[in-house]
Design a protein around this motif. Structure first.
Motif, PDB file in Angstrom:
ATOM      1  N   VAL A  65     -47.445 118.027  -2.872  1.00 62.30           N
ATOM      2  CA  VAL A  65     -46.134 117.615  -2.369  1.00 62.30           C
ATOM      3  C   VAL A  65     -46.309 116.372  -1.505  1.00 62.30           C
ATOM      4  O   VAL A  65     -47.087 116.381  -0.552  1.00 62.30           O
ATOM      5  N   VAL A  66     -45.599 115.300  -1.871  1.00 63.21           N
ATOM      6  CA  VAL A  66     -45.582 114.062  -1.094  1.00 63.21           C
ATOM      7  C   VAL A  66     -44.129 113.776  -0.731  1.00 63.21           C
ATOM      8  O   VAL A  66     -43.248 113.824  -1.597  1.00 63.21           O
ATOM      9  N   VAL A  67     -43.861 113.502   0.536  1.00 66.66           N
ATOM     10  CA  VAL A  67     -42.472 113.393   0.983  1.00 66.66           C
ATOM     11  C   VAL A  67     -42.226 112.101   1.744  1.00 66.66           C
ATOM     12  O   VAL A  67     -43.157 111.412   2.163  1.00 66.66           O
ATOM     13  N   THR A  95     -28.139 113.007  10.035  1.00 68.42           N
ATOM     14  CA  THR A  95     -29.242 113.960   9.982  1.00 68.42           C
ATOM     15  C   THR A  95     -30.403 113.313   9.242  1.00 68.42           C
ATOM     16  O   THR A  95     -30.223 112.389   8.440  1.00 68.42           O
ATOM     17  N   TRP A  96     -31.596 113.805   9.524  1.00 74.89           N
ATOM     18  CA  TRP A  96     -32.810 113.264   8.916  1.00 74.89           C
ATOM     19  C   TRP A  96     -33.432 114.343   8.051  1.00 74.89           C
ATOM     20  O   TRP A  96     -33.730 115.429   8.526  1.00 74.89           O
ATOM     21  N   LYS A  97     -33.619 114.024   6.758  1.00 78.71           N
ATOM     22  CA  LYS A  97     -34.100 115.016   5.799  1.00 78.71           C
ATOM     23  C   LYS A  97     -35.510 114.689   5.324  1.00 78.71           C
ATOM     24  O   LYS A  97     -35.845 113.532   5.074  1.00 78.71           O
ATOM     25  N   VAL A  98     -36.306 115.729   5.198  1.00 76.50           N
ATOM     26  CA  VAL A  98     -37.642 115.617   4.621  1.00 76.50           C
ATOM     27  C   VAL A  98     -37.754 116.699   3.563  1.00 76.50           C
ATOM     28  O   VAL A  98     -37.727 117.888   3.882  1.00 76.50           O
ATOM     29  N   ASN A  99     -37.858 116.263   2.292  1.00 75.96           N
ATOM     30  CA  ASN A  99     -37.834 117.207   1.184  1.00 75.96           C
ATOM     31  C   ASN A  99     -36.507 117.958   1.237  1.00 75.96           C
ATOM     32  O   ASN A  99     -35.462 117.350   1.172  1.00 75.96           O
ATOM     33  N   SER A 100     -36.504 119.253   1.403  1.00 73.85           N
ATOM     34  CA  SER A 100     -35.242 119.985   1.513  1.00 73.85           C
ATOM     35  C   SER A 100     -34.945 120.398   2.952  1.00 73.85           C
ATOM     36  O   SER A 100     -33.949 121.068   3.222  1.00 73.85           O
ATOM     37  N   GLY A 101     -35.817 120.011   3.889  1.00 72.04           N
ATOM     38  CA  GLY A 101     -35.642 120.378   5.289  1.00 72.04           C
ATOM     39  C   GLY A 101     -34.835 119.359   6.062  1.00 72.04           C
ATOM     40  O   GLY A 101     -34.824 118.169   5.740  1.00 72.04           O
ATOM     41  N   ILE A 102     -34.132 119.806   7.096  1.00 70.27           N
ATOM     42  CA  ILE A 102     -33.310 118.942   7.939  1.00 70.27           C
ATOM     43  C   ILE A 102     -33.884 118.928   9.351  1.00 70.27           C
ATOM     44  O   ILE A 102     -34.152 119.979   9.938  1.00 70.27           O
ATOM     45  N   CYS A 103     -34.089 117.728   9.891  1.00 74.25           N
ATOM     46  CA  CYS A 103     -34.618 117.576  11.247  1.00 74.25           C
ATOM     47  C   CYS A 103     -33.545 116.996  12.164  1.00 74.25           C
ATOM     48  O   CYS A 103     -32.654 116.269  11.730  1.00 74.25           O
ATOM     49  N   ARG A 104     -33.673 117.316  13.448  1.00 73.07           N
ATOM     50  CA  ARG A 104     -32.654 116.881  14.403  1.00 73.07           C
ATOM     51  C   ARG A 104     -32.774 115.403  14.747  1.00 73.07           C
ATOM     52  O   ARG A 104     -31.765 114.733  14.987  1.00 73.07           O
ATOM     53  N   THR A 105     -33.992 114.896  14.799  1.00 71.01           N
ATOM     54  CA  THR A 105     -34.201 113.501  15.175  1.00 71.01           C
ATOM     55  C   THR A 105     -35.086 112.795  14.152  1.00 71.01           C
ATOM     56  O   THR A 105     -35.811 113.447  13.389  1.00 71.01           O
ATOM     57  N   LYS A 106     -35.022 111.468  14.156  1.00 70.33           N
ATOM     58  CA  LYS A 106     -35.843 110.674  13.250  1.00 70.33           C
ATOM     59  C   LYS A 106     -37.327 110.869  13.555  1.00 70.33           C
ATOM     60  O   LYS A 106     -38.155 110.988  12.641  1.00 70.33           O
ATOM     61  N   LYS A 107     -37.677 110.914  14.836  1.00 69.28           N
ATOM     62  CA  LYS A 107     -39.075 111.097  15.235  1.00 69.28           C
ATOM     63  C   LYS A 107     -39.615 112.432  14.736  1.00 69.28           C
ATOM     64  O   LYS A 107     -40.735 112.515  14.222  1.00 69.28           O
ATOM     65  N   GLU A 108     -38.810 113.473  14.876  1.00 65.95           N
ATOM     66  CA  GLU A 108     -39.217 114.790  14.409  1.00 65.95           C
ATOM     67  C   GLU A 108     -39.438 114.792  12.903  1.00 65.95           C
ATOM     68  O   GLU A 108     -40.403 115.387  12.402  1.00 65.95           O
ATOM     69  N   ALA A 109     -38.542 114.099  12.171  1.00 65.92           N
ATOM     70  CA  ALA A 109     -38.658 114.017  10.711  1.00 65.92           C
ATOM     71  C   ALA A 109     -39.911 113.252  10.299  1.00 65.92           C
ATOM     72  O   ALA A 109     -40.617 113.637   9.369  1.00 65.92           O
ATOM     73  N   GLN A 110     -40.188 112.153  11.001  1.00 68.44           N
ATOM     74  CA  GLN A 110     -41.376 111.351  10.683  1.00 68.44           C
ATOM     75  C   GLN A 110     -42.660 112.141  10.930  1.00 68.44           C
ATOM     76  O   GLN A 110     -43.597 112.075  10.138  1.00 68.44           O
ATOM     77  N   GLN A 111     -42.695 112.888  12.021  1.00 72.21           N
ATOM     78  CA  GLN A 111     -43.884 113.692  12.326  1.00 72.21           C
ATOM     79  C   GLN A 111     -44.085 114.787  11.290  1.00 72.21           C
ATOM     80  O   GLN A 111     -45.215 115.069  10.878  1.00 72.21           O
ATOM     81  N   TYR A 112     -42.988 115.382  10.856  1.00 69.90           N
ATOM     82  CA  TYR A 112     -43.055 116.431   9.831  1.00 69.90           C
ATOM     83  C   TYR A 112     -43.561 115.863   8.503  1.00 69.90           C
ATOM     84  O   TYR A 112     -44.428 116.445   7.842  1.00 69.90           O
ATOM     85  N   ALA A 113     -43.019 114.701   8.115  1.00 76.35           N
ATOM     86  CA  ALA A 113     -43.435 114.052   6.865  1.00 76.35           C
ATOM     87  C   ALA A 113     -44.909 113.660   6.919  1.00 76.35           C
ATOM     88  O   ALA A 113     -45.631 113.800   5.934  1.00 76.35           O
TER      89      ALA A 113
END
Length: 205
Positions: A65-67, A95-113
């Motif tokens: 999986v690459v996101v 909202t910031w999405k990574v794959n099918s997940g939703i993150c509250r902030t852009k920073k949180e989404a980037q760290q998750y990705a």
């Protein structure tokens, strides 16, 4: 030596998973090439070891999986005022999405990705042969041979056997349906294949 297969809409590309393979370039293709479909890794007997297609996952097949982070804007309401420029003011929710997940902030989404893609990179690296302990300790470099391609560019060859196999595989590849550049590409790999065979013969004498 494992082989990576990058499948596009009309053709596929085979690459050797050796020290020259750049995983970050693969990720760019997966995330940004509109013609990309899936990536696979196979062994010397054509057994599937890894795939980005969930339908191909099995007991001995790893799922890759690459996101990337996507920004989603939802319009909650619109206010109109003829005296303003522009006259429409939209109330939005970002909202910031990574794959099918939703993150509250852009920073949180980037760290998750980054965490997911780091795991993906480590998974691919499992199939790329590393230097032996002796080579690591003494920094022994492989013998480098050189060959000039059809465009006059000098190429360095560190694994002649694998280079010959790659050129052999590529010299007969073509798109389906064929495109005008197929002949040019085949001629390139055929020329390189013949030069590599001559290099092999020279080294045996």
């Amino acid at each position: 030596m494992k082989i990576g297969i990058i499948k596009y809409k009309k053709y596929e590309e085979r690459v050797l998973l050796d020290g020259t393979f750049i995983i970050d370039d693969l990720f760019k293709i997966i995330l940004h090439d509109p013609d990309y479909e899936k990536f696979q890794i196979i062994d010397e007997k054509d057994n599937l070891l890894l795939s980005t297609s969930y339908s191909e996952i099995g007991e001995n097949v790893n799922y890759l999986v690459v996101v990337q982070v996507k920004r989603d804007v939802e319009i909650l309401g619109t206010t109109y005022n003829a005296f303003n420029t522009p006259p429409f003011v939209h109330k939005t929710k970002v909202t910031w999405k990574v794959n099918s997940g939703i993150c509250r902030t852009k920073k949180e989404a980037q760290q998750y990705a980054e965490r997911i893609n780091r795991k993906a990179k480590l998974l691919i690296e499992k199939f790329i042969p590393r230097k032996s302990g002796l080579e690591e300790h003494f920094n022994i470099k492989p013998t480098v041979m050189k060959v000039t391609d059809l465009n006059g560019k000098q190429l360095e060859v560190t694994n002649l056997k694998e280079a010959i196999r790659q050129a052999r595989d590529f010299k007969d590849l073509q798109h389906t349906p064929s495109i005008p550049t197929d002949g040019e590409r085949q001629n390139y790999w055929k020329d390189l294949y013949e030069k590599l065979l001559k290099l092999k013969s020279k080294n045996l004498t």
